[in-house]
Design an enzyme around this catalytic site. Sequence first.
Site, PDB file in Angstrom:
ATOM      1  N   ARG A  40       0.870  -1.190   0.000  1.00  0.00           N
ATOM      2  CA  ARG A  40       0.000   0.000   0.000  1.00  0.00           C
ATOM      3  C   ARG A  40       0.894   1.223   0.000  1.00  0.00           C
ATOM      4  O   ARG A  40       1.775   1.354   0.849  1.00  0.00           O
ATOM      5  CB  ARG A  40      -0.907   0.035   1.233  1.00  0.00           C
ATOM      6  CG  ARG A  40      -1.524   1.425   1.427  1.00  0.00           C
ATOM      7  CD  ARG A  40      -2.566   1.504   2.516  1.00  0.00           C
ATOM      8  NE  ARG A  40      -3.792   0.867   2.098  1.00  0.00           N
ATOM      9  CZ  ARG A  40      -4.973   1.097   2.673  1.00  0.00           C
ATOM     10  NH1 ARG A  40      -5.070   1.938   3.679  1.00  0.00           N
ATOM     11  NH2 ARG A  40      -6.056   0.487   2.248  1.00  0.00           N
ATOM     12  N   HIS A  70      -7.601   0.811  -6.129  1.00  0.00           N
ATOM     13  CA  HIS A  70      -7.776   0.056  -4.880  1.00  0.00           C
ATOM     14  C   HIS A  70      -8.514  -1.254  -5.225  1.00  0.00           C
ATOM     15  O   HIS A  70      -9.679  -1.435  -4.891  1.00  0.00           O
ATOM     16  CB  HIS A  70      -8.598   0.909  -3.898  1.00  0.00           C
ATOM     17  CG  HIS A  70      -8.540   0.442  -2.487  1.00  0.00           C
ATOM     18  ND1 HIS A  70      -7.792  -0.644  -2.079  1.00  0.00           N
ATOM     19  CD2 HIS A  70      -9.163   0.903  -1.357  1.00  0.00           C
ATOM     20  CE1 HIS A  70      -7.939  -0.802  -0.768  1.00  0.00           C
ATOM     21  NE2 HIS A  70      -8.765   0.109  -0.309  1.00  0.00           N
ATOM     22  N   GLN A  72     -10.394  -3.617  -2.637  1.00  0.00           N
ATOM     23  CA  GLN A  72     -11.637  -2.997  -2.166  1.00  0.00           C
ATOM     24  C   GLN A  72     -12.795  -3.333  -3.110  1.00  0.00           C
ATOM     25  O   GLN A  72     -13.916  -3.609  -2.687  1.00  0.00           O
ATOM     26  CB  GLN A  72     -11.442  -1.471  -2.091  1.00  0.00           C
ATOM     27  CG  GLN A  72     -12.678  -0.704  -1.665  1.00  0.00           C
ATOM     28  CD  GLN A  72     -13.008  -0.910  -0.188  1.00  0.00           C
ATOM     29  OE1 GLN A  72     -12.147  -0.779   0.666  1.00  0.00           O
ATOM     30  NE2 GLN A  72     -14.245  -1.242   0.116  1.00  0.00           N
ATOM     31  N   ASP A 118     -16.890   8.255  -0.923  1.00  0.00           N
ATOM     32  CA  ASP A 118     -15.573   8.080  -0.290  1.00  0.00           C
ATOM     33  C   ASP A 118     -15.182   9.438   0.295  1.00  0.00           C
ATOM     34  O   ASP A 118     -15.819  10.460  -0.007  1.00  0.00           O
ATOM     35  CB  ASP A 118     -14.569   7.610  -1.367  1.00  0.00           C
ATOM     36  CG  ASP A 118     -13.175   7.309  -0.820  1.00  0.00           C
ATOM     37  OD1 ASP A 118     -13.022   7.203   0.415  1.00  0.00           O
ATOM     38  OD2 ASP A 118     -12.234   7.182  -1.633  1.00  0.00           O
ATOM     39  N   CYS A 135     -16.151   2.731   1.276  1.00  0.00           N
ATOM     40  CA  CYS A 135     -14.994   1.876   1.554  1.00  0.00           C
ATOM     41  C   CYS A 135     -14.525   2.006   3.003  1.00  0.00           C
ATOM     42  O   CYS A 135     -13.909   1.085   3.536  1.00  0.00           O
ATOM     43  CB  CYS A 135     -13.866   2.226   0.593  1.00  0.00           C
ATOM     44  SG  CYS A 135     -13.455   3.975   0.610  1.00  0.00           S
ATOM     45  N   ARG A 186     -14.016  -7.504   2.929  1.00  0.00           N
ATOM     46  CA  ARG A 186     -12.604  -7.281   2.621  1.00  0.00           C
ATOM     47  C   ARG A 186     -11.793  -8.523   2.973  1.00  0.00           C
ATOM     48  O   ARG A 186     -10.882  -8.914   2.261  1.00  0.00           O
ATOM     49  CB  ARG A 186     -12.038  -6.071   3.399  1.00  0.00           C
ATOM     50  CG  ARG A 186     -12.678  -4.716   3.117  1.00  0.00           C
ATOM     51  CD  ARG A 186     -12.494  -4.247   1.692  1.00  0.00           C
ATOM     52  NE  ARG A 186     -11.112  -4.324   1.231  1.00  0.00           N
ATOM     53  CZ  ARG A 186     -10.142  -3.475   1.579  1.00  0.00           C
ATOM     54  NH1 ARG A 186     -10.398  -2.450   2.344  1.00  0.00           N
ATOM     55  NH2 ARG A 186      -8.904  -3.618   1.124  1.00  0.00           N
TER      56      ARG A 186
HETATM   57  N1   CP Z   1     -11.149   0.660   2.934  1.00  0.00           N
HETATM   58  C1   CP Z   1      -9.862   0.591   3.301  1.00  0.00           C
HETATM   59  O1   CP Z   1      -8.956   0.345   2.511  1.00  0.00           O
HETATM   60  O2   CP Z   1      -9.668   0.794   4.623  1.00  0.00           O
HETATM   61  P1   CP Z   1      -8.260   0.937   5.355  1.00  0.00           P
HETATM   62  O3   CP Z   1      -7.654   2.231   4.890  1.00  0.00           O
HETATM   63  O4   CP Z   1      -8.597   0.948   6.819  1.00  0.00           O
HETATM   64  O5   CP Z   1      -7.403  -0.226   4.965  1.00  0.00           O
HETATM   65  N1  NVA Z   2      -9.646   7.372  -1.231  1.00  0.00           N
HETATM   66  C1  NVA Z   2      -9.316   6.938   0.092  1.00  0.00           C
HETATM   67  C2  NVA Z   2      -9.595   5.474   0.265  1.00  0.00           C
HETATM   68  C3  NVA Z   2      -9.297   4.932   1.617  1.00  0.00           C
HETATM   69  C4  NVA Z   2      -9.571   3.487   1.742  1.00  0.00           C
HETATM   70  C5  NVA Z   2      -7.848   7.245   0.354  1.00  0.00           C
HETATM   71  O1  NVA Z   2      -7.017   6.965  -0.511  1.00  0.00           O
HETATM   72  O2  NVA Z   2      -7.539   7.772   1.419  1.00  0.00           O
END
Ligand code: CP
Ligand code: NVA
Length: 330
Positions: free
Chosen positions: A107, A134, A137, A230, A271, A316
């Site tokens: 990530r 993502h 997700q 989001d 998400c 998830r």
């Molecule tokens: N939705 C998601 O990716 O959550 P986190 O940032 O907590 O992993």
């Molecule tokens: N768009 C958000 C998604 C988090 C799961 C971010 O990147 O922070």
Amino acid sequence: MVDLRGRDFLKLLDYTPKEINHLLKVAATLKKQKHNHISHKHLKGKQIALLFEKDSTRTRCAFESGAVDLGMQATYIGPTGSQLGKKETIADTARVLSRMYDGIEYRGFGQDIVEELAKYSSVPVWNGLTDEFHPTQMLADVMTIKEEFGKLKGIKLVFLGDARNNVGNSLMVVSAKLGIDFTCCAPKELFPEDKLVKQCMEIAKETGAKITLTENVEEGTKNADVIYTDVWVSMGEPMEKWESRIKLLSKYQVNKKVMENANPKAIFLHCLPSFHNIDTKIGYEIYEKYGIKEMEVTDEVFESKKSRVFEEAENRQHTIKAVMLETLKK
Ligand code: CP
Ligand code: NVA
């Protein structure tokens, strides 16, 4: 026969509809097994590395707990404490971790970084979120939609908000791949990039998906089956962005009126994490600075019977397990 052994999972553009549907099927089986306490340690003895350059609750926990469910061990490497990005390149990190682990989750920031990691890694690499995409997700989201409506083809999914972020982009891709009727409802300056829109429209021709972009909330959300939003400012973006995003996106907030304009059986997805009250550090800071108590979704909708956000969060785990199992199994 779908065979994903040894494959990376970097973005859904790399996967065929058949492969995505296969992962959903495996996830459904794993979910049943977990709920019925049936042991499924199919990857016993394997080890995975989890590289996080950004924070996470769901993704990290899904990979860690999912690894244990499958009989594996996971090593978490957080935003600080490793050599990555300071003294060691992605290419070298990939080659080191490949010698010790069977799979690597990443990530972080640019999609090019996870692609580079995969290029140099000799074991599968899974994208746990980049600025652009993502993909894990998405599997959870479509699994949740399928559980609710029993199908995906023809379902009207509307995303409201910052539509050129990782989640907005990926929803458009997964919709194109799986024949979903996708509407991006956002101000023009936050529409996904033209190149990706064109790519998705091409895919949609094959699958029967529909891709619509609109600035109009009433038109966009009419008869929607799924309303999705989001955060307005994503991880890695500067705090200063809040002011302009609040201005641009306030009218795209998911509230009672939006849900009432949708199909009577519509559900709400997010998400997560979500700013639906001021009970978080950042939520409170935004309230003090800009005077708003709720952002992308009202607390009323978030807590309503239409909300499936915690089902989605649970999924998830099942979907990430499916990705690990299918790419790592013998
Ligand atoms: N939705 C998601 O990716 O959550 P986190 O940032 O907590 O992993
Ligand atoms: N768009 C958000 C998604 C988090 C799961 C971010 O990147 O922070």
